[in-house]
Scaffold this active site. Structure first.
Site, mmCIF file in Angstrom:
data_model
loop_
_atom_site.group_PDB
_atom_site.id
_atom_site.type_symbol
_atom_site.label_atom_id
_atom_site.label_comp_id
_atom_site.label_asym_id
_atom_site.label_seq_id
_atom_site.Cartn_x
_atom_site.Cartn_y
_atom_site.Cartn_z
ATOM 1 C CE LYS A 3 103.158 -72.922 -62.163
ATOM 2 N NZ LYS A 3 104.631 -72.636 -62.688
ATOM 3 N NE ARG A 10 104.647 -70.878 -69.345
ATOM 4 C CZ ARG A 10 103.850 -71.734 -68.731
ATOM 5 N NH1 ARG A 10 103.155 -71.616 -67.646
ATOM 6 N NH2 ARG A 10 103.091 -72.349 -69.504
#
Ligand code: HH2
Length: 290
Positions: free
Chosen positions: A222, A256
């Protein structure tokens, strides 16, 4: 013992578990278009399981900042063939969707978990999960929609506000009939949050455990990791593994991730460093429900 009840499996959360990401989309922020045919996506599922993924998360709609919504028919067309195959691989399979029509079709196929970045807030989603009664659910914190969420990244104390929001949402979902042991919460890294917000949620992640639900966290590749490392999405492996370990250290139950093999190796070393010994047999990630 902490565990997560899902449609076919009880997942043991006595240690962090790795959830492999399978994006069947043309536009996901780090792997858009890489696995967007059913055959490629299923091959990717098989590869992730071989690398040690203990769960799979299959999604057909990108939620990257600014992403446009996908019609449910297209989302169904993308995810159903992949789910059908993934459900034969011997690990719990989650469907990453907010759309009740997609949830229903996935649950009809036997999907184990619904992972909803909108925390079952679309009309019909909560009633569907309550009526189904057996699936696991991940409730994630987000404000607004991917198209406009960046403008809503304004908080006083982000950790307190996210914790309270998740707790209230979990209470409402339980009151509607989804059992507590089926719920896992997620602070939603990168969803209506600045880098400072994301890092506060990592630094003070233990506070998010106070409501008493297991935590799922997604830091993989991210933007905040790009800001810290100065690297593009394709070169964020080291940064992603470090963030996953930091989350594990602060009590996350499910990580995740895109890069399963590296994360699994890192967690094994982390585990050995914590116990000071090699393990003969790690506890199995999940057992079929009887
Ligand atoms: N992040 C993304 C998507 N789904 N679900 C949960 N529970 N938590 C997350 O942090 C999360 C999520 C975004 O990552 P990715 O799937 O790689 O990208 P895209 O949304 O562009 O497909």
């Amino acid at each position: 013992m902490s565990r997560w009840l899902t449609t076919r499996y009880t997942i043991d959360l006595s240690r962090p578990r790795v959830m492999g990401i399978v994006n069947v989309t043309p536009n996901s922020f780090s792997d858009g278009g890489v696995h967007d045919s059913p055959a490629a996506a299923l091959a990717h599922c098989e590869r992730l399981v071989a690398e040690g993924a203990e769960l799979l998360d299959v999604g057909g709609e990108s939620t990257r900042p600014g992403a446009a919504p996908v019609p449910p028919e297209l989302e169904l067309q993308r995810v159903l063939p992949v789910l059908r195959g993934a459900l034969t691989l011997g690990v719990p399979v989650s469907v990453d969707t907010s759309e009740p029509q997609v949830m229903r079709a996935a649950l009809d196929l036997g999907a184990d978990i619904v992972n909803d970045v909108r925390a079952l807030r679309r009309d019909g989603a909560l009633a569907l999960l309550a009526a189904h009664g057996r699936a696991g659910v991940c409730l994630m914190h987000m404000r607004g929609e991917p198209a406009d969420m960046a403008a809503q990244a304004v908080y006083g104390d982000v950790v307190r506000e996210v914790r309270e929001w998740l707790f209230e949402r979990a209470s409402a979902v339980e009151a509607a009939g989804v059992a507590r042991e089926r719920l896992v919460l997620d602070p939603g890294i990168g969803f209506a949050k600045t880098a400072d917000h994301n890092l506060a949620l990592l630094w003070r992640q233990r506070e998010l455990l106070q409501p008493g639900y297991p935590l799922l966290v997604g830091w993989s590749r991210k933007g905040t990791l790009g800001l810290i490392s100065g690297r593009p999405t394709s070169e964020r492996l080291g940064a992603s593994v470090a963030a996953a370990l930091a989350a594990a250290e602060r009590g996350a139950s499910v990580l995740r991730v895109h890069d399963v093999a590296a994360t699994v190796d890192a967690l094994k070393v982390w585990q050995a460093a914590r116990s000071g010994e090699l393990e003969d047999a790690a506890p199995p990630a999940c057992s079929p429900r009887v």
